[in-house]
Design a protein around this motif. Structure first.
Motif, PDB file in Angstrom:
ATOM      1  N   LEU A 375       4.483  13.075   0.608  1.00  0.00           N
ATOM      2  CA  LEU A 375       3.746  11.981  -0.026  1.00  0.00           C
ATOM      3  C   LEU A 375       2.322  12.418  -0.357  1.00  0.00           C
ATOM      4  N   PHE A 376       1.700  13.173   0.550  1.00  0.00           N
ATOM      5  CA  PHE A 376       0.352  13.673   0.282  1.00  0.00           C
ATOM      6  C   PHE A 376       0.360  14.666  -0.882  1.00  0.00           C
ATOM      7  N   VAL A 377       1.350  15.541  -0.912  1.00  0.00           N
ATOM      8  CA  VAL A 377       1.442  16.495  -2.022  1.00  0.00           C
ATOM      9  C   VAL A 377       1.585  15.741  -3.341  1.00  0.00           C
ATOM     10  N   GLY A 378       2.475  14.743  -3.354  1.00  0.00           N
ATOM     11  CA  GLY A 378       2.669  13.961  -4.566  1.00  0.00           C
ATOM     12  C   GLY A 378       1.395  13.266  -5.009  1.00  0.00           C
ATOM     13  N   ALA A 379       0.656  12.695  -4.059  1.00  0.00           N
ATOM     14  CA  ALA A 379      -0.566  11.978  -4.398  1.00  0.00           C
ATOM     15  C   ALA A 379      -1.647  12.924  -4.912  1.00  0.00           C
ATOM     16  N   ILE A 380      -1.859  14.031  -4.206  1.00  0.00           N
ATOM     17  CA  ILE A 380      -2.938  14.948  -4.575  1.00  0.00           C
ATOM     18  C   ILE A 380      -2.664  15.611  -5.915  1.00  0.00           C
ATOM     19  N   VAL A 381      -1.441  16.076  -6.116  1.00  0.00           N
ATOM     20  CA  VAL A 381      -1.107  16.739  -7.380  1.00  0.00           C
ATOM     21  C   VAL A 381      -1.171  15.744  -8.532  1.00  0.00           C
ATOM     22  N   VAL A 419       5.070   4.987  -5.268  1.00  0.00           N
ATOM     23  CA  VAL A 419       3.728   4.404  -5.177  1.00  0.00           C
ATOM     24  C   VAL A 419       2.680   5.493  -4.974  1.00  0.00           C
ATOM     25  N   ALA A 420       2.916   6.404  -4.030  1.00  0.00           N
ATOM     26  CA  ALA A 420       1.923   7.432  -3.712  1.00  0.00           C
ATOM     27  C   ALA A 420       1.625   8.330  -4.909  1.00  0.00           C
ATOM     28  N   SER A 421       2.619   8.568  -5.762  1.00  0.00           N
ATOM     29  CA  SER A 421       2.461   9.497  -6.886  1.00  0.00           C
ATOM     30  C   SER A 421       1.882   8.841  -8.128  1.00  0.00           C
ATOM     31  N   THR A 422       1.762   7.520  -8.136  1.00  0.00           N
ATOM     32  CA  THR A 422       1.254   6.848  -9.335  1.00  0.00           C
ATOM     33  C   THR A 422      -0.005   6.032  -9.089  1.00  0.00           C
ATOM     34  N   ILE A 423      -0.181   5.497  -7.890  1.00  0.00           N
ATOM     35  CA  ILE A 423      -1.360   4.685  -7.632  1.00  0.00           C
ATOM     36  C   ILE A 423      -2.640   5.515  -7.720  1.00  0.00           C
ATOM     37  N   VAL A 424      -2.513   6.834  -7.559  1.00  0.00           N
ATOM     38  CA  VAL A 424      -3.679   7.725  -7.641  1.00  0.00           C
ATOM     39  C   VAL A 424      -4.106   7.981  -9.077  1.00  0.00           C
ATOM     40  N   ASP A 425      -3.441   7.357 -10.045  1.00  0.00           N
ATOM     41  CA  ASP A 425      -3.887   7.487 -11.432  1.00  0.00           C
ATOM     42  C   ASP A 425      -5.230   6.832 -11.670  1.00  0.00           C
ATOM     43  N   VAL A 459      -8.254   6.379  -2.360  1.00  0.00           N
ATOM     44  CA  VAL A 459      -6.868   5.997  -2.625  1.00  0.00           C
ATOM     45  C   VAL A 459      -5.925   7.164  -2.353  1.00  0.00           C
ATOM     46  N   THR A 460      -6.321   8.373  -2.768  1.00  0.00           N
ATOM     47  CA  THR A 460      -5.465   9.546  -2.579  1.00  0.00           C
ATOM     48  C   THR A 460      -5.235   9.843  -1.102  1.00  0.00           C
ATOM     49  N   LEU A 461      -6.231   9.605  -0.276  1.00  0.00           N
ATOM     50  CA  LEU A 461      -6.102   9.888   1.157  1.00  0.00           C
ATOM     51  C   LEU A 461      -5.445   8.747   1.932  1.00  0.00           C
ATOM     52  N   VAL A 462      -5.677   7.521   1.509  1.00  0.00           N
ATOM     53  CA  VAL A 462      -5.201   6.372   2.276  1.00  0.00           C
ATOM     54  C   VAL A 462      -3.803   5.925   1.854  1.00  0.00           C
ATOM     55  N   ALA A 463      -3.533   5.907   0.552  1.00  0.00           N
ATOM     56  CA  ALA A 463      -2.265   5.361   0.052  1.00  0.00           C
ATOM     57  C   ALA A 463      -1.029   6.048   0.656  1.00  0.00           C
ATOM     58  N   PRO A 464      -0.977   7.391   0.731  1.00  0.00           N
ATOM     59  CA  PRO A 464       0.218   8.009   1.324  1.00  0.00           C
ATOM     60  C   PRO A 464       0.468   7.571   2.759  1.00  0.00           C
ATOM     61  N   VAL A 465      -0.593   7.431   3.546  1.00  0.00           N
ATOM     62  CA  VAL A 465      -0.425   7.017   4.941  1.00  0.00           C
ATOM     63  C   VAL A 465       0.089   5.590   5.022  1.00  0.00           C
ATOM     64  N   VAL A 466      -0.466   4.708   4.190  1.00  0.00           N
ATOM     65  CA  VAL A 466      -0.078   3.299   4.225  1.00  0.00           C
ATOM     66  C   VAL A 466       1.391   3.132   3.835  1.00  0.00           C
ATOM     67  N   VAL A 467       1.797   3.731   2.709  1.00  0.00           N
ATOM     68  CA  VAL A 467       3.193   3.553   2.279  1.00  0.00           C
ATOM     69  C   VAL A 467       4.153   4.279   3.217  1.00  0.00           C
ATOM     70  N   TRP A 468       3.705   5.370   3.841  1.00  0.00           N
ATOM     71  CA  TRP A 468       4.525   6.073   4.834  1.00  0.00           C
ATOM     72  C   TRP A 468       4.795   5.162   6.030  1.00  0.00           C
ATOM     73  N   LEU A 469       3.750   4.495   6.512  1.00  0.00           N
ATOM     74  CA  LEU A 469       3.924   3.580   7.643  1.00  0.00           C
ATOM     75  C   LEU A 469       4.786   2.377   7.271  1.00  0.00           C
ATOM     76  N   LEU A 470       4.571   1.829   6.082  1.00  0.00           N
ATOM     77  CA  LEU A 470       5.275   0.609   5.701  1.00  0.00           C
ATOM     78  C   LEU A 470       6.737   0.843   5.344  1.00  0.00           C
ATOM     79  N   PHE A 471       7.024   1.931   4.645  1.00  0.00           N
ATOM     80  CA  PHE A 471       8.361   2.087   4.058  1.00  0.00           C
ATOM     81  C   PHE A 471       9.172   3.252   4.634  1.00  0.00           C
ATOM     82  N   VAL A 472       8.533   4.115   5.403  1.00  0.00           N
ATOM     83  CA  VAL A 472       9.268   5.237   6.002  1.00  0.00           C
ATOM     84  C   VAL A 472       9.381   5.084   7.518  1.00  0.00           C
ATOM     85  N   VAL A 473       8.265   4.875   8.180  1.00  0.00           N
ATOM     86  CA  VAL A 473       8.256   4.766   9.628  1.00  0.00           C
ATOM     87  C   VAL A 473       8.871   3.459  10.106  1.00  0.00           C
ATOM     88  N   PHE A 474       8.415   2.344   9.511  1.00  0.00           N
ATOM     89  CA  PHE A 474       8.881   1.028   9.937  1.00  0.00           C
ATOM     90  C   PHE A 474       9.983   0.481   9.049  1.00  0.00           C
TER      91      PHE A 474
END
Length: 474
Positions: A375-381, A419-425, A459-474
């Motif tokens: 998710l971080f790779v997707g967001a940063i790239v 979300v992580a790959s597009t919200i960073v636009d 957004v690039t640093l926070v969004a991946p963590v948030v969506v990871w917690l919401l949609f992957v972990v939980f």
């Protein structure tokens, strides 16, 4: 040190130099692309130039050229007044209208940059006119475009669903679409209230008001908003202006001295009664041109850069002097920055650095950690390159661990990756963020660029963590 690590380190060094010295980062990036591409990767100049974003360059030039003319002849100011009257003067509704329009456009199949390119200049015109924070207004447009971007009939949605299906993974198109809309809507709500939304809800636009003020932002110093209407230029452009226009300006100034006011949509200092009249011929032609831009790009999928320049040419025939000044208003420093960084990222992609990073992450043993790092790779790239390309390349990299029964829900991960790959636009180095930056005609662009970089970084640093917690972990 491997060539991939060298390329990554050079990219980081670019940011350090551009931050420490008043040098356009695009210039540094072009030199970096040449040196890394030729010396490190052994690429020929033609191969390096394949990373030059010609389509983005033409889009930025065409849109800023067209909307500079629309601003100079008073069309944007007239549209702003018309729209405010339509919402009954409720200024707080304006940012949400911008969000909704771009969300609807992208949800029915419009290319995200096309929707942003059309709406952002108008939205920032509202911001300047009615003292709405420009960062909030511009980001509402981008988040709206991204919020609607994953409907089943949208560009992003169609590409993502196809990639997932080809990978043999389960997919829920509705989950991805609603996740993107919900996250972008929530972020927009935070932006709205953080940047003066409550104050906007307590005020309405007075009839005929010209709202010139200061936009306050916690991301930097105040953003000065310039006077509205036709722009003020340097000596070269003034010398090119017709004698008739100069005479008209002197007459308007004389009128102001005997009771005129600073008005919206007309020459500064024109009497307010003149501002309540309907559009003139130039403004009517410009409005027709803007409608044609939307129809030809959104319905017929024509290239927005070529269409914008073509419409700009037609308007120029009616008013050659405005065209001369509009050329000077094209956002050349911002365009240089954006296309330079994009060219360097293109070199990195051609070298295989992006794939190397993805493969390195995917080789880790912890499934949840793999998901987070992807998710971080997707967001940063994606903050520097094409979101579509990121979605098409990183989802297949995730197939092995998603299909191996590690407990990571494929549907949740795909939604998070979308979300992580597009919200960073919102980043000024991405297409949508670049269009917002280029559309900022009434504010200090250096300050606005810093604000966009800070917000995009958050957004690039926070969004991946948030969506990871919401949609992957939980």
């Amino acid at each position: 040190m491997s060539s991939h690590m060298i390329a990554i380190c050079v990219l980081a060094l670019m940011f350090v130099i551009a931050t420490a010295l008043p040098i356009n980062m695009g210039v540094i990036a072009f030199v970096g692309a040449f040196l890394v591409g030729s010396v490190v990767a052994g690429m020929q100049a033609k191969a390096i130039m394949t990373g030059f974003p010609a389509e983005l360059f033409l889009t930025l030039v065409g849109i800023t050229f067209l909307f500079a003319q629309a601003q100079n002849n008073g069309t944007i100011d007239w549209l702003v007044r018309l729209a405010v009257r339509a919402v009954g003067g409720r200024i707080a509704a304006i940012p949400w209208i911008m969000f909704a329009i771009t969300a609807v456009l992208t949800s029915v199949g419009a290319v995200s940059p096309a929707a942003v390119a059309i709406i952002a200049p108008i939205a920032l015109g509202f911001a300047a006119k009615y003292n709405i924070n420009p960062l909030m207004m511009g980001m509402m447009v981008v988040h709206g475009a991204q919020g609607g971007g994953f409907s089943p009939i949208s560009i992003y949605g169609g590409i993502t669903n196809k990639v997932v299906q080809e990978a043999g993974l389960p997919i829920s198109e509705l989950t991805t679409a609603l996740t993107s809309l919900g996250v972008n809507l929530a972020v927009s709500a935070v932006l709205f209230f953080a940047f003066g939304g409550l104050k906007l809800m307590r005020q309405t636009a007075p009839k005929g008001a010209a709202g010139v003020g200061i936009g306050i932002s916690p991301f930097g110093p105040p953003v000065a908003v310039a006077a509205q209407g036709p722009q003020i230029y340097g000596d070269a452009e003034n010398e090119a202006a017709s004698e008739e226009r100069l005479t008209a300006q002197r007459s308007a100034s004389a009128a102001a001295a005997v009771g005129g006011t600073m008005g919206a949509g007309g020459v500064a200092g024109a009497p307010r009664e003149a501002l309540d009249k309907g559009p003139d011929l130039h403004q009517v032609v410009t409005v027709v041109g803007l409608i044609a831009l939307a129809v030809l790009t959104l319905l017929y999928k024509l290239d927005i850069g070529f269409v914008a320049i073509s419409i700009g040419l037609l308007i120029s025939i009616l008013s050659p002097q405005v065209q001369k000044r509009a050329i000077g208003q094209v956002s050349w420093p911002e365009i240089m920055l954006i296309v330079g960084v994009s060219t360097y990222v293109g070199v990195m992609q051609k070298m295989g650095t992006i794939t190397w990073v993805g493969d390195s992450v995917a080789s880790l043993t912890s499934p949840l950690m793999v998901a987070l790092l992807l998710l971080f790779v997707g967001a940063i790239v994606s903050a520097f390159a094409s979101s579509t390309a990121v979605l098409g390349s990183l989802i297949p990299l995730a197939v092995p661990f998603l299909a191996s029964g590690t407990g990571v829900d494929p549907i949740g991960f795909i939604a998070a990756m979308a979300v992580a790959s597009t919200i960073v636009d919102v980043s000024p180095f991405s297409t949508n963020g670049a269009l917002v930056l280029a559309s900022a005609q009434h504010i200090d662009r250096d300050v606005f660029l810093r604000q966009l970089m800070i917000y995009g970084g958050i957004v690039t640093l926070v969004a991946p963590v948030v969506v990871w917690l919401l949609f992957v972990v939980f």
